[in-house]
Design a protein around this motif. Sequence first.
Motif, short mmCIF file in Angstrom:
data_model
loop_
_atom_site.label_atom_id
_atom_site.label_comp_id
_atom_site.label_asym_id
_atom_site.label_seq_id
_atom_site.Cartn_x
_atom_site.Cartn_y
_atom_site.Cartn_z
N HIS A 223 -56.35 24.27 -61.93
CA HIS A 223 -55.59 24.79 -62.89
C HIS A 223 -57.58 25.96 -63.66
CE1 HIS A 223 -52.18 22.29 -62.20
NE2 HIS A 223 -52.41 23.09 -62.09
N GLU A 226 -58.49 24.73 -67.37
CA GLU A 226 -58.70 23.45 -68.00
C GLU A 226 -60.33 23.27 -67.62
OE1 GLU A 226 -56.37 21.34 -65.61
OE2 GLU A 226 -54.66 22.50 -66.65
N HIS A 351 -58.47 16.94 -64.54
CA HIS A 351 -57.49 17.86 -65.15
C HIS A 351 -57.81 17.52 -67.04
CE1 HIS A 351 -54.73 19.05 -61.61
NE2 HIS A 351 -55.72 18.41 -60.92
N SER A 352 -56.75 18.77 -67.74
CA SER A 352 -57.25 18.61 -68.73
C SER A 352 -55.26 18.78 -69.28
CB SER A 352 -58.13 19.59 -69.46
OG SER A 352 -58.07 19.94 -69.94
#
Length: 471
Positions: A223, A226, A351-352
Amino acid sequence: MWTLQLKSIILSCLVVLPSICHANDNSQADIIDKISSQKDYSDEQVYRIYSDNTTELLRDIILPIVKESQYDIWLRNSKYVDIQLHKEDMVKIVDFQQGILDYEVFVEDINEKIEQTMPSENENENNNDILGNLRLNDNDQIGFSTDDHISEILGDIFFNEYRNLNTIEIWLKLLQETFPDFVKLEEIGTTPQGHSLNVVHISAHNYIDNPDKKTIIITGGLHAREWISISTACYTMYELLLNYGKDKKATKYLDSLDFIFVPVFNPDGYDYSWTTDRLWRKNRQATSIESCPGLDIDRSFGFQWAKSHEFPCSESYNGEVPFEAQEAQYWDIYLREIKKDYKIFGYLDLHSYSEEILYPYGYSCDALPRDIENLLELAFGLAKAIRLTTKKNYDVIAACKDSGSDLTPGIGGGTALDYMYHNRARWALQLKLRDSGNHGFLLPSKYIKPVGRETYASLMYFCGFILNPEI
Ligand SMILES: [Zn+2]
């Protein structure tokens, strides 16, 4: 304003490795133009709305007032939704609820937070001192007056700030030049916008002969917004290389295991997040609606694939068929063909945000992972390694609960985590990095090194786990 410091990094490259830097076609004027054209978010805020049933909250309270294309869900779990929307729309929602809505402002000034993730000006001063000590050797190769300068350029300076795609590509080439016996860059495809999808294969003692070694894969940046996942992938691979021959564990793990890093899994989206819209999430592939490009790469993988959305403009749109996102398709081919003999034992997908360790499966809570006791031991081991390093408490939870598919079955189908766990990786986890405060995706750059350190510690635990003969 951050262009000055970018110039330093690119200048460092110009000084030490001219052939690489000629690939850089971004003039300083171009960079300034691109930065000033960042999307303005001054009319929007991010709100944390609490609810025991976030599905109902979205369906019955948000959607009647705000069209889906007008809001962006940052995070959703069983307790609350972090949702970005127009300030006026929030007033309408609060009025509609007649004051009983349980919420708080999560990000008040999005533009200010965006600014905090961009490189700052004053870094430039320090860089010049260091750059002054760089030299070219007789063969026009990288030369440094001492070993310390290698780590200063590749490590300390590089990780002071987030870096754009072009700078990361240069850094990866420098990494290969600096550690030629360990690092092999592989381009596994070209994205719709013409960027290279680069994989970094790290292997001690000749990677061609090593398919029998157990391999760990780390991916970042599926993504685009992120950014911390990308800096962290770079940080962990750099630490691993730097510690070889210095630290007993790192040396043992690099001697015994191979590592494959994909620091920027979504190059087009990441580039776009720097030049145009800091909060862009998907890739930039064309869809049936010309003005709405982009597929969610994470939901494009072909295990338990389910169409996530009818409308291509949605942030969660994952296309019409599995592997429609080119990046996911390249990755599948790469694993099935180029790396078919490699024994993938570990997979970490970065991810975040939210400080969580997710274990498979994401698509359904009814599908139980194999060997759950050992998988949980691994996940809690990672959490402990993080806690012992930076005192941060990462929660361990099932990915299905994180995605909400326990509340709404079939909400999103399989992810990269599910695909890797089902098809190739003996052990697979997703790490949702910092923070748990109110930065969300816009984690300031001062956290790059602490998050890198805690993730590196968790990777060390992962390596030890895989090499444990009793598992
Ligand atoms: Zn993500």
